[in-house]
Motif scaffolding. Structure first.
Motif, PDB file in Angstrom:
ATOM      1  N   UNK A  80       0.829  -1.211   0.000  1.00 10.14           N
ATOM      2  CA  UNK A  80       0.000   0.000   0.000  1.00 10.14           C
ATOM      3  C   UNK A  80       0.866   1.265   0.000  1.00 10.14           C
ATOM      4  N   UNK A  81       1.938   1.235   0.770  1.00  8.24           N
ATOM      5  CA  UNK A  81       2.850   2.382   0.824  1.00  8.24           C
ATOM      6  C   UNK A  81       4.251   1.913   0.463  1.00  8.24           C
ATOM      7  N   UNK A  82       4.806   2.446  -0.614  1.00  2.73           N
ATOM      8  CA  UNK A  82       6.137   2.024  -1.059  1.00  2.73           C
ATOM      9  C   UNK A  82       7.219   2.490  -0.089  1.00  2.73           C
ATOM     10  N   UNK A  83       8.313   1.723  -0.011  1.00  3.17           N
ATOM     11  CA  UNK A  83       9.466   2.200   0.789  1.00  3.17           C
ATOM     12  C   UNK A  83      10.064   3.460   0.153  1.00  3.17           C
ATOM     13  N   UNK A  84      10.733   4.246   0.976  1.00  2.86           N
ATOM     14  CA  UNK A  84      11.217   5.545   0.490  1.00  2.86           C
ATOM     15  C   UNK A  84      12.627   5.796   0.998  1.00  2.86           C
ATOM     16  N   UNK A  85      13.530   6.158   0.050  1.00  3.82           N
ATOM     17  CA  UNK A  85      14.893   6.542   0.428  1.00  3.82           C
ATOM     18  C   UNK A  85      14.832   7.890   1.167  1.00  3.82           C
ATOM     19  N   UNK A  86      15.682   8.085   2.170  1.00  7.35           N
ATOM     20  CA  UNK A  86      15.648   9.368   2.903  1.00  7.35           C
ATOM     21  C   UNK A  86      15.822  10.559   1.960  1.00  7.35           C
ATOM     22  N   UNK A  98      13.887  -3.981   0.717  1.00 11.26           N
ATOM     23  CA  UNK A  98      13.878  -3.008   1.813  1.00 11.26           C
ATOM     24  C   UNK A  98      13.132  -3.668   2.975  1.00 11.26           C
ATOM     25  N   UNK A  99      13.843  -3.986   4.059  1.00 13.43           N
ATOM     26  CA  UNK A  99      13.268  -4.743   5.173  1.00 13.43           C
ATOM     27  C   UNK A  99      12.362  -3.877   6.057  1.00 13.43           C
ATOM     28  N   UNK A 146      27.696  -3.316  -4.610  1.00 13.23           N
ATOM     29  CA  UNK A 146      28.401  -2.668  -3.499  1.00 13.23           C
ATOM     30  C   UNK A 146      27.690  -1.394  -3.072  1.00 13.23           C
ATOM     31  N   UNK A 147      27.240  -0.630  -4.041  1.00 13.16           N
ATOM     32  CA  UNK A 147      26.560   0.627  -3.715  1.00 13.16           C
ATOM     33  C   UNK A 147      25.279   0.351  -2.915  1.00 13.16           C
ATOM     34  N   UNK A 148      24.508  -0.647  -3.372  1.00 12.43           N
ATOM     35  CA  UNK A 148      23.249  -0.956  -2.679  1.00 12.43           C
ATOM     36  C   UNK A 148      23.523  -1.397  -1.233  1.00 12.43           C
ATOM     37  N   UNK A 149      24.590  -2.183  -1.048  1.00  9.18           N
ATOM     38  CA  UNK A 149      24.883  -2.693   0.296  1.00  9.18           C
ATOM     39  C   UNK A 149      25.312  -1.586   1.253  1.00  9.18           C
ATOM     40  N   UNK A 150      25.740  -0.424   0.709  1.00  5.29           N
ATOM     41  CA  UNK A 150      26.199   0.680   1.563  1.00  5.29           C
ATOM     42  C   UNK A 150      25.093   1.702   1.847  1.00  5.29           C
ATOM     43  N   UNK A 151      23.906   1.461   1.304  1.00  2.00           N
ATOM     44  CA  UNK A 151      22.831   2.454   1.447  1.00  2.00           C
ATOM     45  C   UNK A 151      22.425   2.651   2.904  1.00  2.00           C
ATOM     46  N   UNK A 152      22.028   3.875   3.269  1.00  2.00           N
ATOM     47  CA  UNK A 152      21.451   4.092   4.608  1.00  2.00           C
ATOM     48  C   UNK A 152      20.060   3.477   4.670  1.00  2.00           C
ATOM     49  N   UNK A 153      19.489   3.438   5.855  1.00  2.00           N
ATOM     50  CA  UNK A 153      18.169   2.836   6.024  1.00  2.00           C
ATOM     51  C   UNK A 153      17.081   3.666   5.330  1.00  2.00           C
ATOM     52  N   UNK A 154      16.137   2.963   4.731  1.00  2.00           N
ATOM     53  CA  UNK A 154      14.991   3.579   4.083  1.00  2.00           C
ATOM     54  C   UNK A 154      13.826   3.673   5.077  1.00  2.00           C
ATOM     55  N   UNK A 155      12.818   4.416   4.672  1.00  2.00           N
ATOM     56  CA  UNK A 155      11.525   4.332   5.353  1.00  2.00           C
ATOM     57  C   UNK A 155      10.826   3.103   4.784  1.00  2.00           C
ATOM     58  N   UNK A 156      10.524   2.078   5.622  1.00  2.00           N
ATOM     59  CA  UNK A 156      10.017   0.811   5.076  1.00  2.00           C
ATOM     60  C   UNK A 156       8.635   0.959   4.452  1.00  2.00           C
ATOM     61  N   UNK A 157       8.306   0.016   3.568  1.00  2.00           N
ATOM     62  CA  UNK A 157       6.969  -0.039   3.001  1.00  2.00           C
ATOM     63  C   UNK A 157       5.968  -0.545   4.029  1.00  2.00           C
ATOM     64  N   UNK A 158       4.677  -0.299   3.786  1.00  2.00           N
ATOM     65  CA  UNK A 158       3.656  -0.659   4.772  1.00  2.00           C
ATOM     66  C   UNK A 158       2.443  -1.288   4.095  1.00  2.00           C
ATOM     67  N   UNK A 159       1.852  -2.198   4.827  1.00  2.00           N
ATOM     68  CA  UNK A 159       0.535  -2.744   4.514  1.00  2.00           C
ATOM     69  C   UNK A 159      -0.327  -2.646   5.765  1.00  2.00           C
ATOM     70  N   UNK A 160      -1.483  -2.079   5.655  1.00  2.00           N
ATOM     71  CA  UNK A 160      -2.388  -1.912   6.804  1.00  2.00           C
ATOM     72  C   UNK A 160      -1.708  -1.188   7.962  1.00  2.00           C
TER      73      UNK A 160
END
Length: 277
Positions: free
Chosen positions: A179-185, A220-221, A245-259
């Motif tokens: 319902x809500x996609x994850x979002x990079x900071x 995105x966990x 390598x770039x993906x593994x170094x990413x900062x934490x995202x805002x996770x996706x949501x359901x309900x």
């Protein structure tokens, strides 16, 4: 007069046993009674003295022997209890237990189940979705589990710390759509700026003028971390490796949501690699 009569006196014995056999029987017993009485009195006296003085004699002898043995074979030292506790294994130390608080009053709740299409035989009873009528008729709140508790007060099971740990440890398959996609900071613009800043163009690819658009897929966990990056469209092994390598170094995202609940989500990202000029 009677007290002056001695029945064992020789005169009285001669008078009584005159003309009778004196070799055995009552005459002998009476004649030897004084010796027997003296022997009995002596034995009683010896036994009495032994009963009175023997314990004292024994107690006076035994300690002397123990002290003698200790002085010859042992050295008495002062013992520190803290040192003994250090030598005892942790699992063998008996410690005072803190009092356990009583369990909280639980609030009656109905589990909200995420719809999943699966064969009937693979669905456990506790995973069955509540029907719309059941959700409408019930006075219980919607939560993460079915709880038979109080309708007016109590703690929601979702607010318990232990329950949060269980939920976090639960393995959930990543969703393809939420319902809500994850979002990079900072959003997509911030994402591409971060990639450009952290990209290290592979030297061998740069020398050969290799470039192109890599499509990479990752998860995105629930906690916003990123893992399980895989190349969906490859350009060159060296460029693919740099993309991962770039993906593994990413900062934490805002996770996706359901309900309203954070869930893991597959995310696909194209990354453009242009060889430096």
């Amino acid at each position: 007069m009677a007290k002056d009569i001695d029945l064992n006196s020789p005169k009285w014995m001669d008078l009584i046993f005159e003309g009778k056999n004196r070799a055995y029987g009552a005459y002998v017993l009476r004649n030897e009674s004084s010796d027997r009485h003296l022997k009995a009195l002596f034995i009683v006296l010896i036994v009495g003295l032994a009963v009175v003085y023997l314990p004292g004699i024994i107690s006076g002898l035994i300690p002397e022997k123990i002290e003698e043995v200790e002085s010859e074979n042992y050295v008495v030292q002062e013992v520190n209890m803290a040192d003994i506790e250090k030598e005892v294994p942790e699992e063998n130390i008996i410690r005072e237990m803190n009092p356990v608080p009583p369990p909280p009053v639980m609030k009656a709740t109905v589990k909200l189940t995420t719809p999943v299409i699966a064969p009937d035989e693979e669905v456990a009873d506790e995973d069955l979705m509540a029907t719309q009528d059941e959700l409408t008729d019930t006075k219980a709140s919607i939560s993460v589990a079915n709880v038979e508790g109080s309708l007016t007060e109590g703690t929601d099971i979702a607010d318990l710390e232990d329950n949060k740990v269980i939920i976090q440890a639960e393995e959930i398959e990543p969703f393809d759509f939420v319902e809500t996609d994850p979002l990079f900071p900072g959003g997509m613009e911030a994402l591409y700026k971060w990639v450009e800043k952290n990209m290290k163009y592979p030297k061998i690819a740069a020398e050969q003028g290799i470039g192109g658009r890599v499509i990479i897929r990752f998860v995105v966990n629930q906690d916003g971390s990123v893992d399980r990056a895989t190349i969906h469209k490859s350009v060159d092994p060296s460029i693919d490796a740099e993309a991962i390598r770039i993906i593994s170094k990413m900062p934490k995202w805002t996770p996706g949501e359901n309900n309203g609940r954070a869930v893991p989500v597959w995310y696909t990202l194209p990354l453009l690699f242009e060889p430096p000029r």
